[in-house]
Design an enzyme around this catalytic site. Structure first.
Site, mmCIF file in Angstrom:
data_model
loop_
_atom_site.group_PDB
_atom_site.id
_atom_site.type_symbol
_atom_site.label_atom_id
_atom_site.label_comp_id
_atom_site.label_asym_id
_atom_site.label_seq_id
_atom_site.Cartn_x
_atom_site.Cartn_y
_atom_site.Cartn_z
ATOM 1 N N MET A 1 -9.561 7.851 10.059
ATOM 2 C CA MET A 1 -10.378 8.668 9.175
ATOM 3 C C MET A 1 -9.585 9.620 8.309
ATOM 4 S SD MET A 1 -11.779 11.337 11.962
ATOM 5 C CE MET A 1 -12.934 11.869 10.736
ATOM 6 N N ASP B 1 0.837 -1.203 0.000
ATOM 7 C CA ASP B 1 0.000 0.000 0.000
ATOM 8 C C ASP B 1 0.865 1.244 0.000
ATOM 9 O OD1 ASP B 1 -2.148 -1.596 0.279
ATOM 10 O OD2 ASP B 1 -2.422 -1.243 2.419
ATOM 11 N N LYS C 1 -3.742 2.845 -2.667
ATOM 12 C CA LYS C 1 -4.977 3.550 -2.997
ATOM 13 C C LYS C 1 -5.053 4.743 -2.073
ATOM 14 C CE LYS C 1 -6.652 -0.105 -1.686
ATOM 15 N NZ LYS C 1 -7.514 -0.705 -0.769
HETATM 16 N N1 SAH Z 1 -4.777 -1.196 8.495
HETATM 17 C C1 SAH Z 1 -4.402 0.109 8.986
HETATM 18 C C2 SAH Z 1 -5.485 1.150 8.818
HETATM 19 C C3 SAH Z 1 -5.828 1.462 7.405
HETATM 20 S S1 SAH Z 1 -7.070 2.734 7.282
HETATM 21 C C4 SAH Z 1 -3.992 -0.010 10.457
HETATM 22 O O1 SAH Z 1 -4.217 -1.039 11.063
HETATM 23 O O2 SAH Z 1 -3.442 0.958 10.964
HETATM 24 C C5 SAH Z 1 -6.080 4.157 7.090
HETATM 25 C C6 SAH Z 1 -6.197 5.076 8.284
HETATM 26 O O3 SAH Z 1 -5.329 4.636 9.310
HETATM 27 C C7 SAH Z 1 -5.740 6.479 8.006
HETATM 28 O O4 SAH Z 1 -6.783 7.263 7.459
HETATM 29 C C8 SAH Z 1 -5.392 6.973 9.389
HETATM 30 O O5 SAH Z 1 -6.535 7.350 10.112
HETATM 31 C C9 SAH Z 1 -4.845 5.732 10.022
HETATM 32 N N2 SAH Z 1 -3.351 5.677 9.967
HETATM 33 C C10 SAH Z 1 -2.588 4.778 9.347
HETATM 34 N N3 SAH Z 1 -1.285 5.043 9.552
HETATM 35 C C11 SAH Z 1 -1.233 6.140 10.326
HETATM 36 C C12 SAH Z 1 -0.174 6.898 10.897
HETATM 37 N N4 SAH Z 1 1.115 6.574 10.703
HETATM 38 N N5 SAH Z 1 -0.501 7.966 11.675
HETATM 39 C C13 SAH Z 1 -1.776 8.292 11.872
HETATM 40 N N6 SAH Z 1 -2.809 7.600 11.368
HETATM 41 C C14 SAH Z 1 -2.557 6.547 10.606
#
Ligand code: SAH
Length: 476
Positions: A387, A252, A274
């Protein structure tokens, strides 16, 4: 002149007498290793650690209270001197030398006739590391590096090979054939099944292959790996091993370059990232890609930000693989909520204010409409909201409309765990305003709950948290 090279050996000590001199914690560690090898341990010292006394009470070792004397070496196969007294250690070494008995003096290569290596234990597979006493710290670093590379399941795989050794030998009398069979065994499906903890299935598969069943066609497999939120140190050892073995990596856009840099150099990397709004590849296209790569016999790693099963569509991907008969494994990752909270110094639960925590996604208006806002607005819980930063106003309005106090603390963590992490702390009332004020961008995670306020004092990573303008200024 540098010391002569050491000759490495592994000794069979089961049932054989070994003397340890010294009763402290170093001696205790040595005794633990000797007991693992079923040695018959006697230990001489004026006094002993509680663990050593406990082993003696259980009859696992014999204690000799008092001083070392040479007669105690009678009938021993090995001796280890682990006292803090250099004089005693030297006396033990000299006495052992006279009797042609192998002696190890802890941390003293010059006095030792044998040395105990640093080991990576996947018994019956054991890797031993030695620098001949020249640089024990280096040996330890090498041990750590090898430890990371070797999957814990290798022990079970070696044990399986031992159980089947005679049958394999009977089936392949020719050494070359046997070696090729074993190499396939240790790399192929049987090893994979052992890694998944399915020993019985692995043995059945091995039995089938020995019976001359044509080896299953080379099909690849897929490992879903959670890459964590950004800091490459948060990747799991198991995830790292998968990256080391991958032929192709579908990742990703959330997966950072630091994590990708850990993958096998010649693995093909495909960015299937994406971003909301600008889909570069649809989920169906990703599925199709997984399928063609696996069917081509590749070891595919599907690398996802955070954890694959937390808002990562990992569920859909394994449903698809399952339906198409492709083998898969799932390696969890540190999800954004856990990492952002940790790196912002915000405990997600707290005895005094938060008894539960919810992971919520609110990526678009439709997902906001299907949430149970009454439940989300309940007190004494923490919300971790994954979000886009566009919907903050709606989240605030609904939580407040359903009864959560407008004064409830919030924290927005942008680029959590990365070197450019920013944390903004405020309250529900001014959430959209502080986000705008500090131009918070994706990826960002919202934490709602009393615990969020703790970040103001307890932060430890990156720059200090940003806050709203002072209350007076706001009131004005
Ligand atoms: N599978 C991922 C989440 C994917 S959805 C997990 O378990 O973390 C994507 C969302 O994750 C983003 O919109 C944000 O809200 C959050 N996110 C992912 N990485 C982040 C980071 N390094 N810092 C803050 N938010 C993060």
């Amino acid at each position: 002149m540098p010391a002569a090279r050491l000759y490495p050996i592994f000794t069979q000590l089961a049932g054989r007498a070994v003397l340890v001199v010294g009763g402290g914690s170093v001696a205790e560690r040595k005794v633990a290793g000797l007991l693992d090898a079923d040695a018959q341990v006697s230990i001489v010292a004026p006094d002993f650690t509680p663990q050593l006394s406990a082993w003696a009470e259980n009859g696992r070792i014999s204690l000799i209270f008092g001083k070392f004397n040479e007669d105690q070496l009678e009938r021993q196969w090995l001796v280890i001197a682990a006292t803090a007294d250099p004089g005693v250690n030297a006396q033990v070494a000299a006495a052992a030398e006279r009797r042609r008995l192998w002696a190890n003096v802890v941390d003293d290569a010059a006095l030792s006739s044998f040395q105990v290596p640093a080991v990576i234990d996947r018994a019956p597979l054991v890797v031993a590391v030695s620098t001949a006493g020249a640089a024990p710290v280096l040996a330890r670093l090498v041990r750590e590096a090898i430890e990371r590379l070797l999957d814990p399941s290798l022990g079970a795989l070696a044990a399986l090979a031992e159980r089947w050794r005679e049958r394999i030998r009977g089936r392949f009398v020719d050494l070359g054939q046997r070696r090729r069979f074993l190499e396939r065994l240790f790399r192929g499906r049987v090893a994979e099944l052992v890694r998944r903890g399915q020993i019985a299935v692995a043995e059945a598969s091995l039995a089938g292959e020995l019976d001359g069943a044509p080896a299953a066609p080379a099909v690849g497999s897929v490992v879903l790996v959670g890459a964590g939120p950004g800091d490459a140190g948060l990747l799991t050892l198991k995830g790292l091993r998968a990256l080391n073995e991958a032929d192709v990596i579908l990742h990703d856009s959330l997966v950072g370059p630091d994590v990708l840099a850990l993958a096998r150099r010649d693995a093909e990397r495909i960015d299937v990232g994406k971003r909301a709004g600008a889909h570069s590849r649809s989920q169906d296209e990703i599925h199709a890609l997984l399928l063609t790569q696996a069917r081509a016999g590749k070891r595919v790693v599907r690398l996802k930000g955070g954890d694959p099963f937390v808002f990562g569509r990992g569920g859909e991907e394994i449903e698809f693989l399952h339906a198409h008969g492709i083998a898969y494994e799932v390696v969890p990752g540190v999800t954004a909520a856990l990492a952002c909270a940790a790196y912002a110094g915000i405990p997600l639960t707290h005895r005094s204010s938060a008894q539960s925590v919810r992971f919520v996604t609110a990526h678009c208006k439709a997902s906001l409409d299907t949430l149970d806002w009454a439940a989300l607005a309940a007190e004494r819980q923490t919300l971790a909201v994954y979000m886009g930063v566009a919907g903050l106003e709606r989240v605030r309005d609904r939580l407040v409309a359903h009864g959560r106090a407008a004064t409830t603390p919030i924290a927005l963590i942008e680029n959590g765990s990365r070197t450019n992490q920013r944390v903004v702390i405020g309250d529900l009332a001014n959430l959209p305003q502080v986000a705008r004020e500090h131009a918070v961008v994706a990826p960002a995670l919202l934490i709602v709950g009393e615990v969020a306020a703790l970040g103001a004092q307890l932060h430890w990573f990156g720059s200090a948290p940003l806050t709203q303008a002072p209350p007076l200024a706001r009131a004005a």
